[in-house]
Design an enzyme around this catalytic site. Sequence first.
Site, short mmCIF file in Angstrom:
data_model
loop_
_atom_site.label_atom_id
_atom_site.label_comp_id
_atom_site.label_asym_id
_atom_site.label_seq_id
_atom_site.Cartn_x
_atom_site.Cartn_y
_atom_site.Cartn_z
N THR A 39 43.56 20.72 -1.06
CA THR A 39 42.86 20.61 -1.96
C THR A 39 42.70 19.67 -2.99
O THR A 39 41.41 19.90 -3.76
CB THR A 39 43.33 22.47 -2.71
OG1 THR A 39 43.19 23.03 -1.63
CG2 THR A 39 42.15 22.83 -3.75
N HIS A 42 40.57 17.45 -1.69
CA HIS A 42 39.48 18.01 -1.44
C HIS A 42 38.67 17.30 -2.60
O HIS A 42 37.24 16.98 -3.20
CB HIS A 42 39.33 19.28 -1.13
CG HIS A 42 39.43 19.73 -0.03
ND1 HIS A 42 38.79 18.39 1.20
CD2 HIS A 42 39.75 20.17 0.85
CE1 HIS A 42 38.55 19.30 2.23
NE2 HIS A 42 39.80 20.04 2.13
N LEU A 259 40.09 25.37 5.22
CA LEU A 259 38.83 24.84 5.32
C LEU A 259 38.06 23.98 5.31
O LEU A 259 38.52 22.68 5.07
CB LEU A 259 39.61 24.40 2.68
CG LEU A 259 38.09 24.46 2.20
CD1 LEU A 259 37.29 25.95 2.62
CD2 LEU A 259 38.43 24.35 1.01
#
Length: 343
Positions: A39, A42, A259
């Site tokens: 994350t 990202h 994800l």
Amino acid sequence: MLAAIYNGNKTFEVRNHILPTLGFNELLIKVDSCGICGTDKHIFSGSAPSSIPIILGHEYSGTIVDLVNTSSEFKIGDKVAIDPNIYCGYCNYCRRGNINFCENLKALGVTLNGGFAEYSIVPSSQAYLLPEDFNLSIASFAEPLSCCLRGIERAEIKPGNSVVIIGGGSIGLLMVQLAKNCGASKVLLIEPDHSKHELGLELGADFVFDPKEENLYDHIYDLFNGYVDVVIECVGSKTTVDDAIKIAGKGGKVVIFGLTPADQSINLNPQYLFHKELKIINSFLNPFTFQSAVDLLVNKKIEVLKLITQQIHLNEIPDFFSNNVVSNNIKVQLINNQRRSYE
Ligand SMILES: [Zn+2]
Ligand SMILES: [Zn+2]
């Protein structure tokens, strides 16, 4: 205090940051370690949102050095793991128990300042008490483990089930161990990087396959006599999601945990799903699983130290993110003290 502040546009700045005064029910945490997560990457690359400027880092633990609180269980010197996800408690979703869909969700290290810093201010509701002598590098795995637990709960693995995990990164290797803990009779890990195969086997996988191997699907079919109960996809790509759907057996379940980038879609053949009665499951955040994650770590039911392949210091954060070298790292941890052995 020193903090690695993300300023947007792929720029970090390690500089002095003045902490605000502690508010009611807040704890001042001296950050020991903070895992670097997909994350964070990202957010850095612009494919996930965050506040800006922000101190990223949501997988952290540390020691309480100050607190403004008269009613809490905590005292100065306590070691704690931090659950970064702050749910409001009063929106429609929270009031129905679906707190992970909270309309007012805030997260330390995403929308509020987090763990890439020497200190962090944390609401006491987000801190979970650890034993006095607990290794805080282990505690920093509580957050990713709590998210995995949500996936495992949703997968409803039953004793005797056969499970395939796609992806041998830190999440995949936590999932291998959790599947084993649930009583899976056979766990197959699929991972292209051969340097991770041995660790996969050591952590409980019965078999490790390379996805590039010829006749992969036939090989898996034979291994499980055609019966794969649960496939957990831990990569986050169109290809691996497609693979997961192909690998799941009749009546099986697919957990899409990784994800996938926002611009990737998969083609689903409804007739194929029809014949398999396939259940496709997702998992979002960590509702009510953080305490279980802490309990598993404290009671040594999950091995995490072997997943740490690199430790970096605050001043190395900008280079670490901008170099973006493809490596066979499993888990990289920011640590605020001397590098230590994680073997
Ligand atoms: Zn994370
Ligand atoms: Zn809410």
